[in-house]
Design a protein around this motif. Structure first.
Motif, PDB file in Angstrom:
ATOM      1  N   ASN A  40      -1.864  -5.650   9.008  1.00 24.78           N
ATOM      2  CA  ASN A  40      -1.783  -5.614   7.546  1.00 24.78           C
ATOM      3  C   ASN A  40      -2.561  -4.402   7.033  1.00 24.78           C
ATOM      4  OD1 ASN A  40      -4.513  -6.297   7.578  1.00 24.78           O
ATOM      5  ND2 ASN A  40      -4.131  -8.453   7.128  1.00 24.78           N
ATOM      6  N   GLY A  41      -2.552  -4.209   5.746  1.00 22.72           N
ATOM      7  CA  GLY A  41      -3.192  -3.041   5.148  1.00 22.72           C
ATOM      8  C   GLY A  41      -4.687  -2.984   5.378  1.00 22.72           C
ATOM      9  N   TRP A  42      -5.355  -4.143   5.314  1.00 21.62           N
ATOM     10  CA  TRP A  42      -6.805  -4.162   5.525  1.00 21.62           C
ATOM     11  C   TRP A  42      -7.158  -3.802   6.961  1.00 21.62           C
ATOM     12  CZ3 TRP A  42      -9.932  -3.796   1.668  1.00 21.62           C
ATOM     13  CH2 TRP A  42      -9.556  -4.291   0.436  1.00 21.62           C
ATOM     14  N   LYS A  44      -5.373  -1.941   8.970  1.00 19.29           N
ATOM     15  CA  LYS A  44      -5.126  -0.504   9.122  1.00 19.29           C
ATOM     16  C   LYS A  44      -6.270   0.309   8.518  1.00 19.29           C
ATOM     17  CE  LYS A  44      -0.133  -0.770   9.336  1.00 19.29           C
ATOM     18  NZ  LYS A  44       1.156  -0.310   8.880  1.00 19.29           N
ATOM     19  N   ALA A  45      -6.721  -0.099   7.346  1.00 19.08           N
ATOM     20  CA  ALA A  45      -7.838   0.599   6.703  1.00 19.08           C
ATOM     21  C   ALA A  45      -9.110   0.469   7.535  1.00 19.08           C
ATOM     22  CB  ALA A  45      -8.059   0.046   5.300  1.00 19.08           C
TER      23      ALA A  45
END
Length: 134
Positions: A40-42, A44-45
């Motif tokens: 998810n985006g978190w 990946k960040a």
């Protein structure tokens, strides 16, 4: 003589190639982070921040945690690209303009290829026989 001995030149080249390999590995990890659809985006960040703030530790941790799946994702992407390419070739071959051509057009094309020297006499005779047989 030079003030730069051969061993120093060898070590300089070795360090240069290790530096290049490091950047290739770093870019490959970052590419894998962003191309993985299961993250998810978190996540990946988080991985990106970890790799940017502590690069050596971040890349090492990523390879330990996700190295096997990194290779599997690469293989799946390559297989998907291969299948897409084969489907495109099949589609392009099916819609090729030769499908609706007459025998006379195909014979004229073969004669042009033979006259130009692109095909040999044996290839010309075999192709001609193939076109003439219904």
């Amino acid at each position: 003589m030079s003030d730069y001995p051969l061993l120093s030149a060898f070590l300089t080249i070795l360090w240069f190639f290790l530096w290049v390999m490091w950047f290739i590995l770093l870019f490959r990890v970052v590419h894998d982070v962003f191309s993985d659809d299961s993250l998810n985006g978190w996540a990946k960040a988080g991985w990106t921040l970890f790799v940017c703030v502590l690069p050596f530790l971040g890349v090492l941790a990523y390879l330990i945690a996700r190295g096997r799946s990194m290779g599997e994702r690469t293989v799946r992407r390559a297989q998907a690209q291969e299948q897409a390419f084969r489907a495109y070739v099949r589609e392009a071959a099916a819609s090729a303009p030769t499908a609706g051509r007459s025998r006379a057009d195909e014979l004229a094309t073969l004669a042009g290829l033979h006259d130009h020297g692109d095909i040999t006499d044996a290839e010309y005779k075999a192709a001609k026989a193939k076109v003439l047989v219904p």
